[in-house]
Design a protein around this motif. Sequence first.
Motif, PDB file in Angstrom:
ATOM      1  N   ARG A 453      38.724  44.547  24.700  1.00  0.00           N
ATOM      2  CA  ARG A 453      37.566  44.725  23.815  1.00  0.00           C
ATOM      3  C   ARG A 453      36.591  45.757  24.372  1.00  0.00           C
ATOM      4  N   LEU A 454      36.482  45.842  25.694  1.00  0.00           N
ATOM      5  CA  LEU A 454      35.606  46.843  26.319  1.00  0.00           C
ATOM      6  C   LEU A 454      36.115  48.266  26.053  1.00  0.00           C
ATOM      7  N   LYS A 455      37.448  48.411  26.085  1.00  0.00           N
ATOM      8  CA  LYS A 455      38.058  49.735  25.884  1.00  0.00           C
ATOM      9  C   LYS A 455      37.933  50.207  24.448  1.00  0.00           C
ATOM     10  N   SER A 456      37.980  49.255  23.494  1.00  0.00           N
ATOM     11  CA  SER A 456      38.014  49.637  22.085  1.00  0.00           C
ATOM     12  C   SER A 456      36.619  49.967  21.534  1.00  0.00           C
TER      13      SER A 456
END
Length: 456
Positions: A453-456
């Motif tokens: 979720r952090l990457k997206s």
Amino acid sequence: METINHFIERFASAAWGLPLLILLIGGGLYLLILSRFLPFRYFGHAIQVLRGKYDNPNDPGEISHFQALTTALSSTIGMGNIAGVAVAIAIGGPGAVFWMWISALIGMATKFFTATLAIMYRGKDSNSDIQGGPMYFIVEGLGKSWKPLAAFFSFCGLVGALPVFNVNQLTQAINDILLVPNGVEVDFTSNLLIGIILVLLTSIVILGGLNRISKTAARLVPSMVLLYFVLVLIILIVNIHEVPRYLALIFTDAFAAKNFTGDAFLGGMVGGLILLGIRRGAFSNEAGIGTAPMAHGAAKTSEPVREGLVAMMGPAIDTLLVCTLTALAILVTGVWQTTDANGVTLTASAFGQTFSGIGKYLLLLCIIVFSVSSLFSYSYYGSKCLSFLIGAHNKHYYNYLYIASIIMGATTSLSLMINLIDGFFALMAFPTMLSTLILAPRVVKEIQAYKQRLKS
């Protein structure tokens, strides 16, 4: 009274035996390896979360990340850091500090997992309000059949959260630093008066609920940590020539146990020293005990991992920073070898030696704020435990028991108080650690999902 004291001492020793040592240290090491040392790798990200970068006012919960941490810290930064460290050094010498450090480093992983679970498996009390903590993640995460374990934790929490040790040491500090040097006679009546004043101060805050507790803690704790840090820094600068020697002695004495005066454990003095350091470390940072997840479970967040990262900073601040400062102040001034004082009086002697007049009074100010803020947080923990056992509409009854125990703490002996709270703290750790270890793989999955979720 002597019989009761002896019985409670034996109870505390039995509770803090080898099984608990394996559970706290072995379990914490397992969690640290399982998370691939995430508490250390994500420390920078944790600071960003704490500063409010990811705050969302629409997230479920009652208080912010910062308020959750300061509420948890207001219970852990207290007499465990000022008096508890002094007790450890008086019995174990410099080597006890090393094992407190080990307890804190491992405790960071434990705090991460328990606080993450407190958000992952929040439950509802009898008023349908969202709640977090070991008793809720046991039932919500493991199922209703595990409710007896959650009830056992809550019952132990009723006693473990009582403020008798904090009040006892605060009363001793006021007597030794303020009253006796100024010619005031100290007796049962003066102790009772201190207890009554503390009852009035505590009642004003705790009867206002969690929001008032968290806001008060958020104002008081950071400023007192800063003042305490500056004062100890001055002591270390004045005695700078002694600092390298004692830092080295902390490491060497940890394995030699030459200054240990307690009972042997696992057949040796080093074993006894390790147990002492772990026990006092756990009392300082409460990792694995289960109290802090109750505060972190109330945080406004929909991301469990974020609250876990904020929680793991607790042991770093209260044990690695504040406890180390206290220990070095006691060691470099030499008071641990030149006085028979124990507990908070030993720490006061170190401050009095460097700051001849005002030092003890500045320490007393820190002690009062740390202790009183601890009183606020522990009342919340205890009332939450009672709420789980007999319903949220009855939780206010705990405040009356809590207030009565303040009077008891102000007027009874130190050893009785330490052993009573130590024993029930140990019993709280069993359900907390057992359930955390069973649920740990689910936390690892949540970590992976959070990274995505952090990457997206």
